[in-house]
Scaffold this motif. Structure first.
Motif, short mmCIF file in Angstrom:
data_model
loop_
_atom_site.label_atom_id
_atom_site.label_comp_id
_atom_site.label_asym_id
_atom_site.label_seq_id
_atom_site.Cartn_x
_atom_site.Cartn_y
_atom_site.Cartn_z
N UNK A 42 -3.53 13.30 -9.68
CA UNK A 42 -4.84 13.63 -10.28
C UNK A 42 -5.39 12.47 -11.11
N UNK A 43 -4.50 11.82 -11.89
CA UNK A 43 -4.99 10.79 -12.80
C UNK A 43 -5.24 9.45 -12.11
N UNK A 44 -4.37 9.10 -11.14
CA UNK A 44 -4.50 7.80 -10.49
C UNK A 44 -5.15 7.88 -9.11
N UNK A 45 -5.27 9.10 -8.59
CA UNK A 45 -5.89 9.27 -7.27
C UNK A 45 -4.96 8.89 -6.14
N UNK A 46 -3.66 8.75 -6.44
CA UNK A 46 -2.71 8.38 -5.39
C UNK A 46 -2.48 9.55 -4.43
N UNK A 47 -2.49 9.27 -3.14
CA UNK A 47 -2.23 10.33 -2.14
C UNK A 47 -0.73 10.52 -1.99
N UNK A 48 -0.31 11.75 -1.81
CA UNK A 48 1.10 12.06 -1.58
C UNK A 48 1.24 12.83 -0.28
N UNK A 49 2.19 12.42 0.54
CA UNK A 49 2.55 13.22 1.71
C UNK A 49 4.04 13.52 1.59
N UNK A 50 4.35 14.81 1.53
CA UNK A 50 5.73 15.25 1.39
C UNK A 50 6.30 15.65 2.74
N UNK A 51 7.58 15.54 2.84
CA UNK A 51 8.30 16.17 3.95
C UNK A 51 9.28 17.11 3.27
N UNK A 52 9.18 18.40 3.54
CA UNK A 52 10.02 19.33 2.77
C UNK A 52 10.18 20.68 3.47
N UNK B 257 -1.70 3.18 -2.44
CA UNK B 257 -2.69 4.19 -2.04
C UNK B 257 -2.01 5.46 -1.58
N UNK B 258 -0.81 5.33 -1.02
CA UNK B 258 -0.14 6.48 -0.43
C UNK B 258 1.34 6.47 -0.78
N UNK B 259 1.85 7.64 -1.21
CA UNK B 259 3.28 7.78 -1.47
C UNK B 259 3.85 8.78 -0.47
N UNK B 260 4.93 8.37 0.19
CA UNK B 260 5.59 9.25 1.15
C UNK B 260 6.87 9.75 0.50
N UNK B 261 7.00 11.05 0.37
CA UNK B 261 8.15 11.62 -0.34
C UNK B 261 8.94 12.50 0.62
N UNK B 262 10.16 12.06 0.92
CA UNK B 262 11.00 12.77 1.88
C UNK B 262 11.99 13.65 1.13
N UNK B 263 11.75 14.96 1.14
CA UNK B 263 12.62 15.94 0.46
C UNK B 263 12.95 15.50 -0.97
N UNK B 264 11.96 15.25 -1.79
CA UNK B 264 12.24 14.64 -3.10
C UNK B 264 12.97 15.55 -4.08
N UNK B 265 12.97 16.85 -3.82
CA UNK B 265 13.62 17.75 -4.79
C UNK B 265 14.92 18.35 -4.25
N UNK C 80 0.78 -1.24 0.00
CA UNK C 80 0.00 0.00 0.00
C UNK C 80 0.81 1.29 0.00
N UNK C 81 2.13 1.20 0.30
CA UNK C 81 2.89 2.44 0.45
C UNK C 81 4.03 2.50 -0.56
N UNK C 82 4.30 3.73 -1.01
CA UNK C 82 5.45 3.96 -1.87
C UNK C 82 6.34 5.01 -1.21
N UNK C 83 7.65 4.88 -1.41
CA UNK C 83 8.58 5.84 -0.80
C UNK C 83 9.43 6.51 -1.88
#
Lengths: 231, 422
Positions: free
Chosen positions: A193-203, A165-173, A88-91
């Protein structure tokens, strides 16, 4: 309640130190709905990464409740936590963290090897993910042969390939120049927008903050603001 | 997943090169040393067999009671019919009869007065009827002077005794002893050659005479003290031989003290203990090998593991469990151990094979050839040696990785994950 992917209530996290416990997160109450494009922002040491680790079931809270996809993080066994992450999670990480000895195709395929998928299904999913990120011409390249922007796109493809369902992005840029940063952010927004995947960033990158629809400010382990922009 | 792991190993030189070099070097050394040791032990067995024990030896039960004294008076008398039966029944052996006896050698002047005398230990074997015993005792190689006996009454003497008694080749001497039934025994013998035994007791006074001469001298017509069996294949398997001796003794040994008793090589001269020590040494060498290589590979695994913490972190984040990562490391080490061991076997074979053909000539380290010790030591390559070397190679690799991999278990998941960002 069903559309809430993450529910955090009265959550604290303490780390033992030589002089007693250090409270990294204090009495956090937050929830994230499906399809959100939100970020936890704040200076270094404010507790952003700790919160992402807990949401990502890589760590657990000291007090309070954290429910991700309906699973209480603190009650998960290591197998259940690994299962939650694999399904369920992507990093996405600041330093991409691609496996250097594998090709782009193999890096993206790796998460699917942990799931029960046939080779044909894996191939289809990998090619689709690479197509989303515009990397179909790089499938045989190794990470060392790619630019920073391309590496981060591979990392996003790897996070997205299992359509979590959820992608967690830690300082991706953090390691990208402005042009690549904006390109990456565009892509993630498009996937959201297209896939409805939730993103939570840390930045703490203003470029990222500008893209976020919801901005949660964290200072010294406490939520000081939680603002949602109008669509 | 297995394909994925294999690709990872072979594309990352630092992951496989050092362990494979270490394992293959260790395994090749092990093949070499074990084959050398095995060759040496086989040489020792062969030396003992041909000089003293045979691969099997048949004696009377009474003789066996006092076997260290070589009591020829308790030996077989006129046992040629029995011997023919045994030869038919056990065609895998060449059979040779022997008698060992004590006597006095007397050199007299033309008037019959003694000029010099010496105590001698006599070795009686078939010198004239065939060349089996000539080969067994390497007489051609160890002759110092003269020639081999060709006619009755001709004997060989230890070269040192020959010099001490100031004899000449062709000298006729009197041999004095006692017959099997205790009477005085006399025989006129001619010194036709000298030999170097390479065994102190015999070099101080050993003679070699033909079996028929000894039978006549000791009044043992058709008899012998010991009947030695030499395997034609020269490949001694103690377990098989033990089975054979048990079967023989069940069949032929009775309450009669003069009934035959078959002894295996390991039943004699403490050789069983030596063979046991050899097996034990092989086992210890394998364990030490596993331990040393395991420690080296543990260290290398730790270094490699530290370098791969980032990889482990991302794999955890993607959804692998720690134990799954641990298992994949074990699988990697199994592959590396197998490849390293196979290369090691090949290298070991390349090092050892020439020595198994041409051997190592030790004669340059001694003054002359001796009867007891072989001049050339050869390595002995066998499937057993390859298996004994191959398995520790894999075990060492697994042990090293298993120990190094525990570091992953000791580390918190979140800590491994944090190291991604470092």
């Amino acid at each position: 309640m069903e559309d809430k992917l993450v529910v955090i209530s009265k959550m604290s996290k303490a780390f033992p130190t030589g002089e007693g416990d250090f409270l990294a997160l204090k009495n956090i109450n937050l929830s994230f709905a499906k399809g959100e494009f939100s970020g936890i922002v704040g200076p270094s040491g404010s507790g952003k990464t700790t919160m992402l680790n807990i949401i990502g079931s890589l760590d657990s809270q000291t007090e309070g409740e954290v429910k991700v996809m309906g699973y209480e993080i603190k009650e998960l066994s290591s197998k259940q936590a690994a299962d939650l992450r694999s399904r369920h999670l992507g990093f996405i990480f600041q330093t991409y963290n691609l496996l250097p000895v594998y090709t782009v195709y193999e890096n993206v395929e790796f998460p699917l090897l942990l799931l029960s998928m046939s080779k044909e299904e894996r191939h289809k999913a990998v090619m689709q993910a690479l197509e989303w990120l515009g990397l179909t011409d790089k499938i045989k390249s190794r990470p060392a042969q790619l630019s920073g922007g391309q590496c981060q796109r591979v990392a996003i493809a790897r996070a997205m390939v299992k359509q979590p369902g959820l992608v967690l992005a830690d300082e991706p840029t953090a390691n990208l120049d402005t042009e690549n940063s904006l390109h990456i952010l565009d892509m993630m927004k498009k996937l959201n927008q297209e896939l409805g995947t939730s993103f939570i960033f840390s930045t703490h990158d203003q470029k990222v903050i500008d893209y976020l629809r919801r901005v949660i400010r964290l200072v010294d382990g406490e939520v000081v603001s939680d603002d949602t922009k109008a669509r | 997943m297995f394909d994925f792991i294999l690709k990872g190993i072979f594309r990352d030189r630092s992951r496989f090169l050092f362990p494979i070099i270490i394992i293959s070097a260790g395994v090749s050394l092990m093949v070499f040393f074990l084959s050398f040791m095995d060759g040496y032990i086989e040489s020792m067995i062969r030396q003992n067999a041909r000089f003293e024990t045979g691969h099997v030896k048949i004696v009377t039960k009474a003789y066996n009671e006092l076997i260290s004294q070589k009591p020829y008076d308790l030996g077989f008398l006129d046992n040629q019919e029995e011997l023919d039966v045994w030869k038919t029944e056990y065609p895998q052996f060449d059979w040779a009869e022997r008698i060992t006896f004590g006597a006095i050698l007397d050199k007299a002047d033309s008037l019959g007065n003694s000029l010099s005398q010496g105590q001698v230990m006599g070795f009686a074997l078939d010198l004239i009827g065939g060349d089996l015993e000539i080969r067994n005792l390497r007489l051609k190689e160890t002759m110092a002077k003269g020639r081999l006996p060709l006619a009755p009454g001709e004997i060989l003497l230890s070269d040192r005794t020959f010099e001490a008694m100031q004899l000449q080749l062709g000298d006729s001497l009197m041999l004095l002893g006692s017959t099997a039934d205790g009477s005085m025994a006399f025989a006129q013998v001619v010194i036709i050659g000298t030999v170097v035994f390479g065994y102190e007791a015999l070099d101080r006074g050993g003679i070699i005479m033909d079996l028929e001469d000894a039978r006549s001298f000791l009044d043992m017509p058709g008899g012998s003290a010991e009947v030695l069996g030499f395997l034609r294949s020269d490949s001694y398997n103690d377990k098989e031989i033990k089975k054979l001796t048990t079967a023989f003794n069940d069949k032929y040994s009775t309450e009669d003290e003069y009934s035959p008793l078959m002894l295996s090589l390991s039943d004699q001269n403490g050789l069983g203990y030596i063979l046991w020590i050899t097996d034990f040494t092989f086992l210890m060498m394998s364990l030490v090998f596993i331990l040393i290589l395991g420690i080296v590979l543990w260290n290398s695994g730790l270094m490699s593991g530290i370098r791969r913490y980032g990889e482990f972190g991302i794999r955890l984040a993607i959804g692998e469990e720690k134990k799954h990562i641990y298992r994949s490391l074990i699988l990697e080490s199994l592959c590396i151990g197998t490849i390293g061991s196979l290369i090691g076997l090949l290298l070991g074979f390349i090092f050892s094979y020439p020595l198994s053909i041409w051997g190592l000539d030790m004669s340059q380290y001694g003054k002359t050839s001796t009867m007891v010790f072989e001049n050339v030591i050869r390595t002995k390559l066998s499937i057993g040696i390859f298996i004994t070397s191959f398995i520790p190679g894999i075990c060492a690799s697994l042990l090293g990785t298993a120990l190094a991999g525990t570091a992953i278990y000791k580390r918190q998941t979140s800590q491994l994950f944090k190291e991604l960002e470092q």
